[in-house]
Design a protein around this motif. Sequence first.
Motif, mmCIF file in Angstrom:
data_model
loop_
_atom_site.group_PDB
_atom_site.id
_atom_site.type_symbol
_atom_site.label_atom_id
_atom_site.label_comp_id
_atom_site.label_asym_id
_atom_site.label_seq_id
_atom_site.Cartn_x
_atom_site.Cartn_y
_atom_site.Cartn_z
ATOM 1 N N LYS A 130 3.924 16.895 -11.360
ATOM 2 C CA LYS A 130 3.983 18.288 -10.908
ATOM 3 C C LYS A 130 5.052 18.485 -9.843
ATOM 4 C CE LYS A 130 -0.727 19.624 -11.978
ATOM 5 N NZ LYS A 130 -2.009 20.135 -11.481
ATOM 6 N N VAL A 131 5.182 17.524 -8.931
ATOM 7 C CA VAL A 131 6.200 17.622 -7.881
ATOM 8 C C VAL A 131 7.592 17.530 -8.493
ATOM 9 C CG1 VAL A 131 7.192 16.445 -5.864
ATOM 10 C CG2 VAL A 131 4.717 16.834 -5.995
ATOM 11 N N VAL A 132 7.806 16.604 -9.417
ATOM 12 C CA VAL A 132 9.113 16.455 -10.064
ATOM 13 C C VAL A 132 9.487 17.725 -10.821
ATOM 14 C CG1 VAL A 132 10.412 15.192 -11.830
ATOM 15 C CG2 VAL A 132 8.974 13.947 -10.205
ATOM 16 N N LYS A 133 8.535 18.285 -11.541
ATOM 17 C CA LYS A 133 8.801 19.519 -12.289
ATOM 18 C C LYS A 133 9.170 20.654 -11.339
ATOM 19 C CE LYS A 133 7.131 22.196 -16.088
ATOM 20 N NZ LYS A 133 6.786 21.811 -17.420
ATOM 21 N N ALA A 134 8.467 20.772 -10.223
ATOM 22 C CA ALA A 134 8.772 21.809 -9.235
ATOM 23 C C ALA A 134 10.166 21.601 -8.631
ATOM 24 C CB ALA A 134 7.719 21.817 -8.131
ATOM 25 N N LEU A 135 10.538 20.354 -8.333
ATOM 26 C CA LEU A 135 11.875 20.074 -7.800
ATOM 27 C C LEU A 135 12.955 20.477 -8.804
ATOM 28 C CD1 LEU A 135 11.354 16.573 -6.134
ATOM 29 C CD2 LEU A 135 11.676 18.762 -4.960
ATOM 30 N N GLU A 136 12.745 20.150 -10.077
ATOM 31 C CA GLU A 136 13.717 20.506 -11.116
ATOM 32 C C GLU A 136 13.884 22.015 -11.210
ATOM 33 O OE1 GLU A 136 12.010 18.569 -14.511
ATOM 34 O OE2 GLU A 136 12.970 16.655 -14.057
ATOM 35 N N GLN A 137 12.773 22.740 -11.187
ATOM 36 C CA GLN A 137 12.836 24.201 -11.269
ATOM 37 C C GLN A 137 13.512 24.793 -10.037
ATOM 38 O OE1 GLN A 137 8.699 25.137 -11.825
ATOM 39 N NE2 GLN A 137 8.825 24.979 -14.057
ATOM 40 N N MET A 138 13.173 24.294 -8.866
ATOM 41 C CA MET A 138 13.768 24.801 -7.628
ATOM 42 C C MET A 138 15.266 24.496 -7.567
ATOM 43 S SD MET A 138 10.688 23.771 -5.020
ATOM 44 C CE MET A 138 11.504 24.340 -3.536
ATOM 45 N N ALA A 139 15.682 23.345 -8.095
ATOM 46 C CA ALA A 139 17.106 22.977 -8.072
ATOM 47 C C ALA A 139 17.923 23.906 -8.958
ATOM 48 C CB ALA A 139 17.278 21.524 -8.508
ATOM 49 N N ARG A 140 17.339 24.373 -10.070
ATOM 50 C CA ARG A 140 18.044 25.291 -10.976
ATOM 51 C C ARG A 140 18.145 26.699 -10.398
ATOM 52 N NH1 ARG A 140 15.191 22.405 -15.031
ATOM 53 N NH2 ARG A 140 13.546 23.977 -15.038
ATOM 54 N N ASP A 141 17.231 27.054 -9.524
ATOM 55 C CA ASP A 141 17.229 28.386 -8.906
ATOM 56 C C ASP A 141 18.358 28.452 -7.874
ATOM 57 O OD1 ASP A 141 16.752 30.785 -7.658
ATOM 58 O OD2 ASP A 141 14.696 30.317 -7.077
ATOM 59 N N LYS A 183 0.844 -1.196 0.000
ATOM 60 C CA LYS A 183 0.000 0.000 0.000
ATOM 61 C C LYS A 183 0.876 1.241 0.000
ATOM 62 C CE LYS A 183 -3.976 2.174 0.932
ATOM 63 N NZ LYS A 183 -4.588 2.721 -0.233
ATOM 64 N N VAL A 184 0.581 2.202 -0.875
ATOM 65 C CA VAL A 184 1.340 3.448 -0.981
ATOM 66 C C VAL A 184 0.492 4.574 -0.387
ATOM 67 C CG1 VAL A 184 2.397 5.101 -2.572
ATOM 68 C CG2 VAL A 184 2.565 2.639 -3.029
ATOM 69 N N THR A 185 1.077 5.289 0.566
ATOM 70 C CA THR A 185 0.387 6.410 1.192
ATOM 71 C C THR A 185 1.226 7.672 1.052
ATOM 72 O OG1 THR A 185 1.334 5.853 3.347
ATOM 73 C CG2 THR A 185 -0.842 4.984 2.871
ATOM 74 N N GLU A 186 0.543 8.812 1.041
ATOM 75 C CA GLU A 186 1.266 10.078 0.880
ATOM 76 C C GLU A 186 1.869 10.527 2.201
ATOM 77 O OE1 GLU A 186 0.432 13.197 -2.141
ATOM 78 O OE2 GLU A 186 -0.337 14.228 -0.367
ATOM 79 N N LYS A 187 3.124 10.971 2.126
ATOM 80 C CA LYS A 187 3.857 11.504 3.270
ATOM 81 C C LYS A 187 4.663 12.698 2.801
ATOM 82 C CE LYS A 187 4.634 7.185 5.741
ATOM 83 N NZ LYS A 187 5.641 6.351 6.379
ATOM 84 N N LYS A 188 5.144 13.484 3.732
ATOM 85 C CA LYS A 188 6.096 14.563 3.443
ATOM 86 C C LYS A 188 7.473 14.006 3.775
ATOM 87 C CE LYS A 188 3.061 17.782 2.497
ATOM 88 N NZ LYS A 188 2.982 19.190 2.583
ATOM 89 N N ILE A 189 8.373 14.032 2.794
ATOM 90 C CA ILE A 189 9.687 13.417 2.975
ATOM 91 C C ILE A 189 10.807 14.400 2.621
ATOM 92 C CG2 ILE A 189 8.789 11.107 2.484
ATOM 93 C CD1 ILE A 189 10.201 11.350 -0.284
ATOM 94 N N GLN A 190 12.031 13.987 2.916
ATOM 95 C CA GLN A 190 13.224 14.730 2.520
ATOM 96 C C GLN A 190 13.775 14.092 1.257
ATOM 97 O OE1 GLN A 190 16.187 15.928 5.517
ATOM 98 N NE2 GLN A 190 17.649 14.763 4.304
ATOM 99 N N VAL A 191 14.158 14.916 0.290
ATOM 100 C CA VAL A 191 14.692 14.423 -0.983
ATOM 101 C C VAL A 191 16.080 15.018 -1.200
ATOM 102 C CG1 VAL A 191 14.382 14.395 -3.488
ATOM 103 C CG2 VAL A 191 12.384 14.196 -1.985
ATOM 104 N N ASP A 192 17.059 14.163 -1.436
ATOM 105 C CA ASP A 192 18.410 14.588 -1.806
ATOM 106 C C ASP A 192 18.469 14.582 -3.330
ATOM 107 O OD1 ASP A 192 18.870 14.476 0.910
ATOM 108 O OD2 ASP A 192 19.870 12.539 0.833
ATOM 109 N N TYR A 193 18.618 15.753 -3.916
ATOM 110 C CA TYR A 193 18.512 15.923 -5.365
ATOM 111 C C TYR A 193 19.858 16.369 -5.919
ATOM 112 C CZ TYR A 193 16.384 17.473 -9.775
ATOM 113 O OH TYR A 193 16.040 17.631 -11.089
ATOM 114 N N ARG A 194 20.416 15.583 -6.821
ATOM 115 C CA ARG A 194 21.688 15.927 -7.451
ATOM 116 C C ARG A 194 21.435 16.520 -8.823
ATOM 117 N NH1 ARG A 194 26.445 14.998 -5.988
ATOM 118 N NH2 ARG A 194 26.895 13.787 -4.151
ATOM 119 N N THR A 195 22.154 17.610 -9.090
ATOM 120 C CA THR A 195 22.132 18.210 -10.418
ATOM 121 C C THR A 195 23.568 18.632 -10.726
ATOM 122 O OG1 THR A 195 21.231 19.974 -11.798
ATOM 123 C CG2 THR A 195 21.336 20.423 -9.455
ATOM 124 N N GLY A 196 24.170 17.936 -11.684
ATOM 125 C CA GLY A 196 25.592 18.179 -11.969
ATOM 126 C C GLY A 196 26.419 17.826 -10.742
#
Length: 84
Positions: free
Chosen positions: A52-63, A14-27
């Motif tokens: 939508k979440v992935v797109k927001a993470l990508e945009q925030m990582a570039r900022d 079963k998959v449930t929604e949670k708020k998590i921490q994501v370590d995002y590498r870019t370059g």
Amino acid sequence: MKHEYADCSFCGGKVTEKKIQVDYRTGDELVVFENVPAGVCRQCGEKYYTAKVVKALEQMARDKTITGRIIHIPVKSFTEKRVI
């Protein structure tokens, strides 16, 4: 931001929604995001994100504007000598 997730595609749990921490590498950079909504499998821990979440993470990582805290992370090289 609530989203209904299907069962886990890896273990069927079963998959449930949670708020998590994501370590995002870019370059060569690492950005740590907190409070990211994600579907998390209760059985195996696999994580799922909406487009939508992935797109927001990508945009925030570039900022390059720093809006949160800064943490210092040690970097160590793996050495074969330490494998027993």
